[in-house]
Design a protein around this motif. Structure first.
Motif, PDB file in Angstrom:
ATOM      1  N   THR B  15      19.585  26.723  10.078  1.00 23.18           N
ATOM      2  CA  THR B  15      18.406  27.389  10.615  1.00 23.18           C
ATOM      3  C   THR B  15      17.967  28.538   9.722  1.00 23.18           C
ATOM      4  OG1 THR B  15      19.041  26.802  12.869  1.00 23.18           O
ATOM      5  CG2 THR B  15      17.515  28.642  12.608  1.00 23.18           C
ATOM      6  N   GLY B  16      16.665  28.532   9.407  1.00 24.42           N
ATOM      7  CA  GLY B  16      16.095  29.650   8.669  1.00 24.42           C
ATOM      8  C   GLY B  16      16.104  29.532   7.159  1.00 24.42           C
ATOM      9  N   LYS B  17      16.756  28.543   6.610  1.00 17.51           N
ATOM     10  CA  LYS B  17      16.835  28.403   5.153  1.00 17.51           C
ATOM     11  C   LYS B  17      15.669  27.537   4.662  1.00 17.51           C
ATOM     12  CE  LYS B  17      19.967  27.238   1.408  1.00 17.51           C
ATOM     13  NZ  LYS B  17      21.291  26.694   1.042  1.00 17.51           N
ATOM     14  N   LYS B  71      -3.327  15.556  -7.477  1.00 15.69           N
ATOM     15  CA  LYS B  71      -3.628  14.378  -6.674  1.00 15.69           C
ATOM     16  C   LYS B  71      -2.366  13.619  -6.285  1.00 15.69           C
ATOM     17  CE  LYS B  71      -7.237  10.884  -6.581  1.00 15.69           C
ATOM     18  NZ  LYS B  71      -8.320  10.239  -7.367  1.00 15.69           N
ATOM     19  N   ARG B  72      -1.388  13.550  -7.167  1.00 15.55           N
ATOM     20  CA  ARG B  72      -0.236  12.698  -6.932  1.00 15.55           C
ATOM     21  C   ARG B  72       0.828  13.336  -6.040  1.00 15.55           C
ATOM     22  NH1 ARG B  72       1.720  10.301 -11.480  1.00 15.55           N
ATOM     23  NH2 ARG B  72       3.792  10.096 -10.578  1.00 15.55           N
ATOM     24  N   ASN B  73       0.835  14.657  -5.892  1.00 14.02           N
ATOM     25  CA  ASN B  73       1.934  15.335  -5.192  1.00 14.02           C
ATOM     26  C   ASN B  73       1.475  16.003  -3.902  1.00 14.02           C
ATOM     27  OD1 ASN B  73       3.822  14.702  -7.225  1.00 14.02           O
ATOM     28  ND2 ASN B  73       3.111  16.431  -8.453  1.00 14.02           N
ATOM     29  N   PHE B  74       2.341  15.927  -2.894  1.00 16.50           N
ATOM     30  CA  PHE B  74       1.996  16.513  -1.590  1.00 16.50           C
ATOM     31  C   PHE B  74       3.286  16.994  -0.931  1.00 16.50           C
ATOM     32  CE2 PHE B  74      -0.683  17.616   1.698  1.00 16.50           C
ATOM     33  CZ  PHE B  74      -0.537  16.905   2.874  1.00 16.50           C
ATOM     34  N   PRO B  75       3.815  18.136  -1.361  1.00 17.15           N
ATOM     35  CA  PRO B  75       5.091  18.613  -0.812  1.00 17.15           C
ATOM     36  C   PRO B  75       4.962  19.147   0.613  1.00 17.15           C
ATOM     37  CG  PRO B  75       4.188  20.202  -2.359  1.00 17.15           C
ATOM     38  CD  PRO B  75       3.293  19.001  -2.434  1.00 17.15           C
ATOM     39  N   LEU B  76       6.034  18.967   1.360  1.00 18.21           N
ATOM     40  CA  LEU B  76       6.132  19.502   2.726  1.00 18.21           C
ATOM     41  C   LEU B  76       7.122  20.661   2.701  1.00 18.21           C
ATOM     42  CD1 LEU B  76       5.472  19.085   5.809  1.00 18.21           C
ATOM     43  CD2 LEU B  76       7.584  17.732   5.900  1.00 18.21           C
ATOM     44  N   ILE B  77       6.676  21.800   3.216  1.00 25.92           N
ATOM     45  CA  ILE B  77       7.489  23.017   3.172  1.00 25.92           C
ATOM     46  C   ILE B  77       7.838  23.453   4.585  1.00 25.92           C
ATOM     47  CG2 ILE B  77       7.557  25.422   2.404  1.00 25.92           C
ATOM     48  CD1 ILE B  77       5.129  24.417   0.488  1.00 25.92           C
ATOM     49  N   LEU B  78       9.127  23.714   4.790  1.00 25.64           N
ATOM     50  CA  LEU B  78       9.583  24.308   6.046  1.00 25.64           C
ATOM     51  C   LEU B  78      10.078  25.708   5.709  1.00 25.64           C
ATOM     52  CD1 LEU B  78       9.857  21.097   6.386  1.00 25.64           C
ATOM     53  CD2 LEU B  78      11.398  21.662   8.276  1.00 25.64           C
ATOM     54  N   GLU B  79       9.288  26.710   6.060  1.00 25.50           N
ATOM     55  CA  GLU B  79       9.595  28.085   5.674  1.00 25.50           C
ATOM     56  C   GLU B  79      10.853  28.591   6.381  1.00 25.50           C
ATOM     57  OE1 GLU B  79       8.014  30.294   3.647  1.00 25.50           O
ATOM     58  OE2 GLU B  79       6.029  29.442   3.266  1.00 25.50           O
ATOM     59  N   SER B  80      10.997  28.265   7.654  1.00 20.32           N
ATOM     60  CA  SER B  80      12.142  28.716   8.433  1.00 20.32           C
ATOM     61  C   SER B  80      12.535  27.598   9.400  1.00 20.32           C
ATOM     62  CB  SER B  80      11.796  29.998   9.192  1.00 20.32           C
ATOM     63  OG  SER B  80      12.914  30.475   9.911  1.00 20.32           O
ATOM     64  N   PRO B  81      13.257  26.619   8.894  1.00 16.51           N
ATOM     65  CA  PRO B  81      13.566  25.443   9.721  1.00 16.51           C
ATOM     66  C   PRO B  81      14.333  25.794  10.992  1.00 16.51           C
ATOM     67  CG  PRO B  81      14.142  25.063   7.425  1.00 16.51           C
ATOM     68  CD  PRO B  81      13.814  26.514   7.557  1.00 16.51           C
ATOM     69  N   SER B  82      14.060  25.032  12.032  1.00 20.38           N
ATOM     70  CA  SER B  82      14.780  25.200  13.293  1.00 20.38           C
ATOM     71  C   SER B  82      15.328  23.836  13.728  1.00 20.38           C
ATOM     72  CB  SER B  82      13.843  25.758  14.370  1.00 20.38           C
ATOM     73  OG  SER B  82      12.790  24.853  14.607  1.00 20.38           O
ATOM     74  N   PRO B  83      16.332  23.825  14.617  1.00 16.83           N
ATOM     75  CA  PRO B  83      16.940  22.543  15.024  1.00 16.83           C
ATOM     76  C   PRO B  83      15.939  21.528  15.566  1.00 16.83           C
ATOM     77  CG  PRO B  83      18.366  24.349  15.651  1.00 16.83           C
ATOM     78  CD  PRO B  83      17.109  24.979  15.135  1.00 16.83           C
ATOM     79  N   ASN B  84      14.841  21.974  16.177  1.00 15.44           N
ATOM     80  CA  ASN B  84      13.878  21.005  16.710  1.00 15.44           C
ATOM     81  C   ASN B  84      13.052  20.328  15.614  1.00 15.44           C
ATOM     82  OD1 ASN B  84      11.967  22.903  16.000  1.00 15.44           O
ATOM     83  ND2 ASN B  84      11.395  23.441  18.088  1.00 15.44           N
TER      84      ASN B  84
END
Lengths: 111, 114
Positions: B15-17, B71-84
Motif C-alpha cells: 500500500t502506498g508505493k 502514440k504507441r505508449n499509454f502507461p497506467l500510474i497508481l500514485e498510492s496503490p490500495s488493496p482495492n
C-alpha cells in the motif's frame, strides 16, 4: 449499475452440443454488440459482432441472434468443441466509444 | 507481429508505493484504453485516449492516472496503490474511434496490493 446483464455465469456443454449465452441491455442508444473470447492467461479477443440493423450474424460455428425490441442478444456455438472452453464476454457500445461489458460466462465443453 | 505489450505481467506491491504499468502497441492505433477485470464484474474501463495528449476518464478512474505523450505508449500510474486496486489489468488499442474497429488486448498484468 451494470448496464449489460449476462447469463449464465458458467455453462457445461457436451462436445458436439450447442452452447447458448444470453445478454440483455438497457440503453437503447447502444448500436454495436460484440462478443469476446478469453482463454486463461490471455487478453480478450474479438469473436464476432453485430449491429442492430440485422437480427442474426453467423461466422462459422458462431452465431449472434439479436432482438432489438426485447433488448437482448445471444451467442450460439454450434457443434461445441473442447477448444471452445473459455470465458465469453458480451459487450455493448454507443456513440461515446466506450464498451460496456457483461460479467462473463465460463464455458466448459466436456469431451 | 502486431501486438499490445504490457509490463510487468505480475506485480506484488505494498500500500502506498507508487507503481507504473507500461503499455505499448505497434499497430499505429489512435485509440488506447485501460481496463480492470474483476470476478463477476467483467471488464471496467479506467481511462481511455483517443489520440496523443488526449485522455479521458472511463467508469472507474479513481486512484489511477494515465498519460499519452507518444502514440504507441499509454502507461497506467497508481500514485498510492490500495488493496482495492488488486485486480487483473488489461491495456487495449484500436485503430480509431469507429465503434466497429476491433479492439486488441494486451496479455494482462496481475496486480496484488498488500
Amino acid at each position: 449499475q451494470q448496464q449489460v446483464k449476462q447469463s449464465p455465469q458458467s455453462l457445461i456443454v457436451q462436445k458436439g452440443g450447442i452452447s447458448i449465452i444470453n445478454c440483455a441491455y438497457e440503453n437503447t442508444a447502444f448500436d454495436y454488440f460484440p462478443w469476446y473470447q478469453q482463454f486463461p492467461g490471455k487478453g480478450p479477443a474479438l469473436l464476432i459482432a453485430i449491429r442492430p440493423d440485422v437480427s442474426e450474424k453467423k461466422e462459422g460455428r458462431f452465431t449472434i441472434s439479436f432482438n432489438k425490441s426485447a433488448k437482448q442478444f445471444s451467442l450460439h456455438i454450434m457443434d461445441s468443441q473442447p477448444g471452445d472452453s473459455a470465458t465469453y464476454f458480451c459487450a455493448a457500445s454507443g456513440s461515446n466509444y466506450q464498451l460496456i461489458w457483461g460479467a462473463g460466462t465460463k464455458l466448459i465443453i466436456k469431451p | 507481429e502486431a501486438q499490445v505489450t504490457q509490463n510487468p505481467r505480475y506485480l506484488i506491491t505494498v500500500t502506498g508505493k507508487k507503481l507504473t504499468v507500461t503499455c505499448s502497441q505497434n499497430m499505429n492505433h489512435e485509440y488506447m484504453s485501460w481496463y480492470r477485470q474483476d470476478p463477476g464484474l467483467g471488464l471496467r474501463q479506467i481511462y481511455y485516449s483517443m489520440n496523443v495528449e488526449v485522455t479521458d476518464k472511463g467508469d472507474v478512474p479513481e486512484g489511477y492516472k494515465v498519460s499519452r505523450k507518444e502514440k504507441r505508449n499509454f502507461p497506467l500510474i497508481l500514485e498510492s496503490p490500495s488493496p482495492n486496486q488488486t485486480s487483473l489489468y488489461f491495456c487495449a488499442s484500436r485503430l480509431g474511434t469507429a465503434l466497429w474497429d476491433e479492439q486488441f488486448f494486451g496479455p494482462g498484468t496481475r496486480l496484488t496490493v498488500l
